[in-house]
Design a protein around this motif. Structure first.
Motif, PDB file in Angstrom:
ATOM      1  N   MET A   1     -39.340  -9.062 -11.646  1.00  0.00           N
ATOM      2  CA  MET A   1     -38.085  -9.385 -11.374  1.00  0.00           C
ATOM      3  C   MET A   1     -36.869  -8.627 -12.395  1.00  0.00           C
ATOM      4  SD  MET A   1     -35.908 -12.664 -10.493  1.00  0.00           S
ATOM      5  CE  MET A   1     -37.264 -13.244  -9.416  1.00  0.00           C
ATOM      6  N   ALA A   2     -36.047  -7.938 -11.859  1.00  0.00           N
ATOM      7  CA  ALA A   2     -35.166  -7.091 -12.721  1.00  0.00           C
ATOM      8  C   ALA A   2     -34.355  -8.138 -13.583  1.00  0.00           C
ATOM      9  CB  ALA A   2     -34.131  -6.349 -11.697  1.00  0.00           C
ATOM     10  N   MET A   7     -31.236 -12.985 -14.586  1.00  0.00           N
ATOM     11  CA  MET A   7     -30.246 -13.759 -15.593  1.00  0.00           C
ATOM     12  C   MET A   7     -28.934 -13.791 -14.924  1.00  0.00           C
ATOM     13  SD  MET A   7     -32.418 -13.950 -17.972  1.00  0.00           S
ATOM     14  CE  MET A   7     -32.098 -13.874 -19.631  1.00  0.00           C
ATOM     15  N   GLU A   8     -28.510 -12.947 -14.087  1.00  0.00           N
ATOM     16  CA  GLU A   8     -27.056 -13.043 -13.655  1.00  0.00           C
ATOM     17  C   GLU A   8     -26.899 -13.207 -11.876  1.00  0.00           C
ATOM     18  OE1 GLU A   8     -25.070  -9.669 -15.248  1.00  0.00           O
ATOM     19  OE2 GLU A   8     -25.955 -10.243 -17.447  1.00  0.00           O
ATOM     20  N   GLY A   9     -28.002 -12.946 -11.147  1.00  0.00           N
ATOM     21  CA  GLY A   9     -28.156 -12.939  -9.866  1.00  0.00           C
ATOM     22  C   GLY A   9     -27.486 -12.014  -9.276  1.00  0.00           C
ATOM     23  N   ILE A  10     -27.456 -10.504 -10.208  1.00  0.00           N
ATOM     24  CA  ILE A  10     -26.977  -9.204  -9.402  1.00  0.00           C
ATOM     25  C   ILE A  10     -28.163  -8.541  -9.085  1.00  0.00           C
ATOM     26  CG2 ILE A  10     -25.736  -7.187 -10.088  1.00  0.00           C
ATOM     27  CD1 ILE A  10     -24.429  -8.781 -12.200  1.00  0.00           C
ATOM     28  N   PHE A  11     -28.017  -7.991  -7.914  1.00  0.00           N
ATOM     29  CA  PHE A  11     -29.029  -7.311  -7.100  1.00  0.00           C
ATOM     30  C   PHE A  11     -28.557  -5.922  -6.822  1.00  0.00           C
ATOM     31  CE2 PHE A  11     -31.964  -5.693  -3.687  1.00  0.00           C
ATOM     32  CZ  PHE A  11     -32.935  -5.782  -4.362  1.00  0.00           C
ATOM     33  N   SER A  12     -29.206  -5.046  -7.130  1.00  0.00           N
ATOM     34  CA  SER A  12     -28.819  -3.393  -6.864  1.00  0.00           C
ATOM     35  C   SER A  12     -30.165  -2.617  -6.440  1.00  0.00           C
ATOM     36  CB  SER A  12     -27.874  -2.951  -7.750  1.00  0.00           C
ATOM     37  OG  SER A  12     -28.849  -2.716  -9.091  1.00  0.00           O
ATOM     38  N   VAL A  13     -29.886  -1.482  -6.220  1.00  0.00           N
ATOM     39  CA  VAL A  13     -30.782  -0.190  -6.162  1.00  0.00           C
ATOM     40  C   VAL A  13     -31.659  -0.397  -7.221  1.00  0.00           C
ATOM     41  CG1 VAL A  13     -31.104   2.127  -5.637  1.00  0.00           C
ATOM     42  CG2 VAL A  13     -29.499   1.184  -4.322  1.00  0.00           C
ATOM     43  N   LYS A  14     -30.970  -0.401  -8.499  1.00  0.00           N
ATOM     44  CA  LYS A  14     -31.671  -0.426  -9.723  1.00  0.00           C
ATOM     45  C   LYS A  14     -32.733  -1.457  -9.941  1.00  0.00           C
ATOM     46  CE  LYS A  14     -29.929   3.711 -10.988  1.00  0.00           C
ATOM     47  NZ  LYS A  14     -29.975   4.379 -12.365  1.00  0.00           N
ATOM     48  N   SER A  15     -32.496  -2.495  -9.208  1.00  0.00           N
ATOM     49  CA  SER A  15     -33.487  -3.689  -9.281  1.00  0.00           C
ATOM     50  C   SER A  15     -34.922  -3.250  -8.652  1.00  0.00           C
ATOM     51  CB  SER A  15     -32.936  -4.925  -8.492  1.00  0.00           C
ATOM     52  OG  SER A  15     -31.918  -5.381  -8.989  1.00  0.00           O
ATOM     53  N   ASP A  16     -34.790  -2.508  -7.595  1.00  0.00           N
ATOM     54  CA  ASP A  16     -36.151  -1.826  -6.869  1.00  0.00           C
ATOM     55  C   ASP A  16     -36.616  -1.129  -7.955  1.00  0.00           C
ATOM     56  OD1 ASP A  16     -35.434  -3.439  -4.495  1.00  0.00           O
ATOM     57  OD2 ASP A  16     -34.539  -1.882  -3.448  1.00  0.00           O
TER      58      ASP A  16
END
Length: 150
Positions: A1-2, A7-16
């Motif tokens: 998990m990114a 830590m912050e619940g922020i999901f983005s393309v960079k998480s993938d």
């Protein structure tokens, strides 16, 4: 998990991209990310790969099934790309199109990876000293209260 999602619940393309990097390292090593439980070893596969990369011993990561010397340079490239994908700061991670280009074209010079997320662990001695200092308190210093009815 990114890290930004954990830590912050922020999901983005960079998480993938982070997840893809972990998957690449798992494929190259033949081990799961959470298969490291020894006290002397890093917390996870990413930390282990980072340690070996810094010691110029990344070849030790390679699964014995992939140890054919004719593909070692390709596998090292995959390790480097995997480490680029798991960098701590999402902005520093490549896009998926960049990753594909790095894997397809051997002529593209790869940047040196920066420190990945989730690579440090509290040492056992430090953890034990923290427990003795805290006494009956939790790890974050809060007390545990027992509520009784009147």
């Amino acid at each position: 998990m990114a890290p930004e999602y954990a830590m912050e619940g922020i999901f983005s393309v960079k998480s993938d991209i982070f997840s893809f990097g972990v998957l690449m390292l798992e494929i190259v090593t033949g081990r799961k990310n959470n298969s490291f439980y020894h006290v002397d070893e890093p917390l996870n596969l990413v930390g282990y790969a980072w340690d070996l990369w810094n010691k110029n011993a990344a070849l030790e990561l390679i699964d014995p099934m992939l140890s054919d010397s004719s593909i070692q340079q390709e596998v090292l490239r995959c390790i480097q790309v995997g480490l680029l994908c798991v960098e701590d700061c999402a902005v520093d991670r490549p896009t998926m199109s960049d990753v594909i280009s790095m894997l397809i074209d051997d002529n593209i010079a790869l940047p040196m990876p920066k420190k990945p997320a989730f690579v440090s662990r509290i040492g056992v001695a430090e953890e034990n000293s923290n427990k003795s200092k805290l006494g009956k308190y939790s790890v974050n210093g809060l007390s545990i209260s027992a509520m009784d009815a009147r």
